[in-house]
Motif scaffolding. Structure first.
Motif, PDB file in Angstrom:
ATOM      1  N   LEU A  39      70.811  17.709   3.479  1.00 28.76           N
ATOM      2  CA  LEU A  39      71.826  17.021   2.683  1.00 28.76           C
ATOM      3  C   LEU A  39      71.938  17.654   1.301  1.00 28.76           C
ATOM      4  O   LEU A  39      73.051  17.856   0.781  1.00 28.76           O
ATOM      5  CB  LEU A  39      71.480  15.535   2.568  1.00 28.76           C
ATOM      6  CG  LEU A  39      72.425  14.666   1.725  1.00 28.76           C
ATOM      7  CD1 LEU A  39      73.840  14.695   2.280  1.00 28.76           C
ATOM      8  CD2 LEU A  39      71.901  13.226   1.665  1.00 28.76           C
ATOM      9  N   GLU A  40      70.818  17.994   0.706  1.00 27.86           N
ATOM     10  CA  GLU A  40      70.829  18.635  -0.604  1.00 27.86           C
ATOM     11  C   GLU A  40      71.517  19.993  -0.544  1.00 27.86           C
ATOM     12  O   GLU A  40      72.280  20.361  -1.448  1.00 27.86           O
ATOM     13  CB  GLU A  40      69.401  18.774  -1.129  1.00 27.86           C
ATOM     14  CG  GLU A  40      68.776  17.439  -1.520  1.00 27.86           C
ATOM     15  CD  GLU A  40      67.339  17.573  -1.989  1.00 27.86           C
ATOM     16  OE1 GLU A  40      66.932  16.841  -2.910  1.00 27.86           O
ATOM     17  OE2 GLU A  40      66.605  18.405  -1.411  1.00 27.86           O
ATOM     18  N   ARG A  41      71.282  20.727   0.525  1.00 22.40           N
ATOM     19  CA  ARG A  41      71.956  22.036   0.681  1.00 22.40           C
ATOM     20  C   ARG A  41      73.459  21.834   0.835  1.00 22.40           C
ATOM     21  O   ARG A  41      74.256  22.571   0.237  1.00 22.40           O
ATOM     22  CB  ARG A  41      71.386  22.785   1.886  1.00 22.40           C
ATOM     23  CG  ARG A  41      69.999  23.373   1.661  1.00 22.40           C
ATOM     24  CD  ARG A  41      69.666  24.399   2.732  1.00 22.40           C
ATOM     25  NE  ARG A  41      69.678  23.816   4.073  1.00 22.40           N
ATOM     26  CZ  ARG A  41      68.614  23.270   4.652  1.00 22.40           C
ATOM     27  NH1 ARG A  41      67.462  23.221   3.993  1.00 22.40           N
ATOM     28  NH2 ARG A  41      68.693  22.777   5.864  1.00 22.40           N
ATOM     29  N   ASP A  42      73.852  20.842   1.633  1.00 23.75           N
ATOM     30  CA  ASP A  42      75.279  20.588   1.839  1.00 23.75           C
ATOM     31  C   ASP A  42      75.977  20.225   0.532  1.00 23.75           C
ATOM     32  O   ASP A  42      77.124  20.618   0.293  1.00 23.75           O
ATOM     33  CB  ASP A  42      75.479  19.452   2.853  1.00 23.75           C
ATOM     34  CG  ASP A  42      75.094  19.859   4.264  1.00 23.75           C
ATOM     35  OD1 ASP A  42      74.944  21.074   4.513  1.00 23.75           O
ATOM     36  OD2 ASP A  42      74.935  18.960   5.118  1.00 23.75           O
ATOM     37  N   LEU A  43      75.288  19.462  -0.311  1.00 29.15           N
ATOM     38  CA  LEU A  43      75.883  19.003  -1.567  1.00 29.15           C
ATOM     39  C   LEU A  43      75.710  20.007  -2.694  1.00 29.15           C
ATOM     40  O   LEU A  43      76.390  19.919  -3.724  1.00 29.15           O
ATOM     41  CB  LEU A  43      75.257  17.666  -1.984  1.00 29.15           C
ATOM     42  CG  LEU A  43      75.545  16.465  -1.074  1.00 29.15           C
ATOM     43  CD1 LEU A  43      74.715  15.263  -1.504  1.00 29.15           C
ATOM     44  CD2 LEU A  43      77.032  16.107  -1.110  1.00 29.15           C
ATOM     45  N   GLY A  44      74.788  20.948  -2.503  1.00 35.82           N
ATOM     46  CA  GLY A  44      74.521  21.914  -3.561  1.00 35.82           C
ATOM     47  C   GLY A  44      73.829  21.292  -4.760  1.00 35.82           C
ATOM     48  O   GLY A  44      73.921  21.816  -5.884  1.00 35.82           O
ATOM     49  N   GLN A  45      73.147  20.169  -4.538  1.00 37.43           N
ATOM     50  CA  GLN A  45      72.478  19.446  -5.623  1.00 37.43           C
ATOM     51  C   GLN A  45      71.126  18.942  -5.138  1.00 37.43           C
ATOM     52  O   GLN A  45      70.958  18.566  -3.974  1.00 37.43           O
ATOM     53  CB  GLN A  45      73.314  18.241  -6.074  1.00 37.43           C
ATOM     54  CG  GLN A  45      74.657  18.590  -6.665  1.00 37.43           C
ATOM     55  CD  GLN A  45      74.535  19.069  -8.099  1.00 37.43           C
ATOM     56  OE1 GLN A  45      73.496  18.910  -8.735  1.00 37.43           O
ATOM     57  NE2 GLN A  45      75.602  19.665  -8.617  1.00 37.43           N
ATOM     58  N   THR A  46      70.167  18.932  -6.039  1.00 39.55           N
ATOM     59  CA  THR A  46      68.875  18.312  -5.752  1.00 39.55           C
ATOM     60  C   THR A  46      69.013  16.808  -5.972  1.00 39.55           C
ATOM     61  O   THR A  46      69.501  16.363  -7.008  1.00 39.55           O
ATOM     62  CB  THR A  46      67.784  18.870  -6.680  1.00 39.55           C
ATOM     63  OG1 THR A  46      67.665  20.277  -6.460  1.00 39.55           O
ATOM     64  CG2 THR A  46      66.438  18.213  -6.402  1.00 39.55           C
ATOM     65  N   LEU A  47      68.594  16.044  -4.989  1.00 38.23           N
ATOM     66  CA  LEU A  47      68.737  14.590  -5.063  1.00 38.23           C
ATOM     67  C   LEU A  47      67.472  13.892  -5.558  1.00 38.23           C
ATOM     68  O   LEU A  47      67.537  12.777  -6.079  1.00 38.23           O
ATOM     69  CB  LEU A  47      69.117  14.035  -3.693  1.00 38.23           C
ATOM     70  CG  LEU A  47      70.425  14.586  -3.111  1.00 38.23           C
ATOM     71  CD1 LEU A  47      70.642  14.058  -1.698  1.00 38.23           C
ATOM     72  CD2 LEU A  47      71.598  14.217  -4.007  1.00 38.23           C
ATOM     73  N   PHE A  48      66.336  14.529  -5.373  1.00 35.51           N
ATOM     74  CA  PHE A  48      65.070  13.951  -5.810  1.00 35.51           C
ATOM     75  C   PHE A  48      64.255  15.004  -6.549  1.00 35.51           C
ATOM     76  O   PHE A  48      64.205  16.168  -6.146  1.00 35.51           O
ATOM     77  CB  PHE A  48      64.238  13.457  -4.610  1.00 35.51           C
ATOM     78  CG  PHE A  48      64.861  12.338  -3.830  1.00 35.51           C
ATOM     79  CD1 PHE A  48      64.721  11.023  -4.242  1.00 35.51           C
ATOM     80  CD2 PHE A  48      65.571  12.607  -2.668  1.00 35.51           C
ATOM     81  CE1 PHE A  48      65.292   9.994  -3.511  1.00 35.51           C
ATOM     82  CE2 PHE A  48      66.130  11.586  -1.930  1.00 35.51           C
ATOM     83  CZ  PHE A  48      65.994  10.270  -2.352  1.00 35.51           C
ATOM     84  N   HIS A  49      63.614  14.584  -7.636  1.00 37.58           N
ATOM     85  CA  HIS A  49      62.557  15.386  -8.234  1.00 37.58           C
ATOM     86  C   HIS A  49      61.280  15.091  -7.464  1.00 37.58           C
ATOM     87  O   HIS A  49      60.921  13.926  -7.274  1.00 37.58           O
ATOM     88  CB  HIS A  49      62.349  15.027  -9.707  1.00 37.58           C
ATOM     89  CG  HIS A  49      63.508  15.389 -10.591  1.00 37.58           C
ATOM     90  ND1 HIS A  49      63.983  16.682 -10.715  1.00 37.58           N
ATOM     91  CD2 HIS A  49      64.271  14.616 -11.418  1.00 37.58           C
ATOM     92  CE1 HIS A  49      64.995  16.694 -11.561  1.00 37.58           C
ATOM     93  NE2 HIS A  49      65.195  15.459 -11.993  1.00 37.58           N
ATOM     94  N   ARG A  50      60.579  16.109  -7.036  1.00 38.33           N
ATOM     95  CA  ARG A  50      59.339  15.929  -6.290  1.00 38.33           C
ATOM     96  C   ARG A  50      58.171  16.120  -7.246  1.00 38.33           C
ATOM     97  O   ARG A  50      57.842  17.239  -7.630  1.00 38.33           O
ATOM     98  CB  ARG A  50      59.307  16.891  -5.114  1.00 38.33           C
ATOM     99  CG  ARG A  50      60.360  16.534  -4.062  1.00 38.33           C
ATOM    100  CD  ARG A  50      60.701  17.670  -3.128  1.00 38.33           C
ATOM    101  NE  ARG A  50      61.638  17.247  -2.075  1.00 38.33           N
ATOM    102  CZ  ARG A  50      62.951  17.207  -2.229  1.00 38.33           C
ATOM    103  NH1 ARG A  50      63.496  17.556  -3.388  1.00 38.33           N
ATOM    104  NH2 ARG A  50      63.727  16.814  -1.231  1.00 38.33           N
ATOM    105  N   ILE A  51      57.563  15.009  -7.632  1.00 37.06           N
ATOM    106  CA  ILE A  51      56.469  15.010  -8.595  1.00 37.06           C
ATOM    107  C   ILE A  51      55.214  14.580  -7.863  1.00 37.06           C
ATOM    108  O   ILE A  51      54.955  13.394  -7.653  1.00 37.06           O
ATOM    109  CB  ILE A  51      56.765  14.064  -9.777  1.00 37.06           C
ATOM    110  CG1 ILE A  51      58.100  14.440 -10.425  1.00 37.06           C
ATOM    111  CG2 ILE A  51      55.633  14.102 -10.795  1.00 37.06           C
ATOM    112  CD1 ILE A  51      58.559  13.464 -11.482  1.00 37.06           C
TER     113      ILE A  51
END
Length: 290
Positions: A39-51
């Motif tokens: 989904l992130e690739r499709d939108l071209g945006q990162t949806l979550f920061h992975r901490i």
């Protein structure tokens, strides 16, 4: 981008982690993680920061939540509408409710609904304040809400239907300071130890108003868990002000449920959006006729 990806995204948002979302959806955690990355690739945006092991929504993730809920809900509406052609044989309604009102009147509403439509199911989501109920309905996490407030709020994007009121009662142990069947005046509470709910709740507002009137009270426990209050009262920890929906259970458990003077009330309301699935509409019909 497809609906399944959006459902997985919303599950992670609602449950707070990939592992909990995977358990709720009955899917493998790697499959869910892969769907989110896709989904992130499709939108071209990162949806979550992975901490570490935590996921924190990015700004892109936050703005996706409401449109994603609209898409998922739209698909559910489409399915429900097609199913309704053959009658309400199957379906599910999601309800947001506050704890005391989930005891009563929600239990009777659900009973009436499933008796009419035995193939239906109900999912109840917890909301601790009237604002939280409204937010869940407006945001698409629930189709219908049941709230209570000392004064019903004005809310945009949803409709509130007043359905009555609940009285507050004092829950006390039988060996406590008050006699069975007595009416407890505000001044009689001076010096008592109280178990209270969190700020923003009706029961907490009543206690705060009593304090503001000059009556000295000792707050011994603050809890979000209504189910913990009765055992605490029975254990002698303190007394509590609760909606009278808890009174029958309190009496069966061996506690007193006493009237307050002056009486104090919560106003009840159903919350709904403009467009409802046939299942949600059927639930509201059953609820209104009680």
């Amino acid at each position: 981008m497809d609906v399944r990806q959006l459902e997985y995204f919303l599950a992670v948002v609602d449950h707070g982690s990939v592992s909990k979302a995977a358990m709720a959806l009955y899917v493998a955690q790697p499959s869910l993680s892969q769907a989110i990355r896709s989904l992130e690739r499709d939108l071209g945006q990162t949806l979550f920061h992975r901490i570490g092991r935590r996921l924190v929504l990015t700004e892109a993730g936050r703005v996706l939540i409401e449109p994603a809920r609209q898409v998922v809900r739209g698909l559910e509406n489409a399915r429900a509408s097609v199913e309704s052609v053959a009658g309400l044989a199957v379906g599910r309604v999601e309800i947001a409710a506050m704890p005391s009102q989930a005891v009563e009147p929600l239990a009777r509403m659900i009973q009436a609904f499933v008796e009419r439509h035995p193939g239906m199911s109900v999912s109840v989501r917890a909301a601790f304040t009237a604002t939280a109920v409204i937010d869940q309905v407006r945001g698409g996490q629930a189709e219908v809400g049941l709230l209570a407030a000392t004064d019903l709020p004005v809310a945009s994007g949803v409709t509130l239907e007043p359905i009555g009121r609940q009285r507050f009662v004092l829950i006390a142990p039988t060996d406590g300071p008050f006699a069975a069947g007595s009416t407890v005046r505000t001044e009689d509470l001076a010096g008592q130890r109280l178990i209270v709910g969190q700020p923003g709740t009706g029961m907490r507002r009543v206690v705060d108003e009593i304090r503001a009137s000059g009556v000295e009270l000792t707050q011994v426990v603050e809890t979000e868990f209504r189910e913990a209050i009765l055992p605490l009262v029975l254990g002698g920890v303190g007394i509590a002000v609760l909606a009278d929906s808890w009174a029958p259970l309190a009496r069966r458990a061996g506690a007193l449920a006493l009237d307050l003077d002056p009486p104090r009330y919560l106003h009840l309301a159903l919350v709904r959006r403009e467009q409802l699935t046939p299942t949600a509409d059927a639930f509201l019909t059953a609820a209104r006729e009680l």
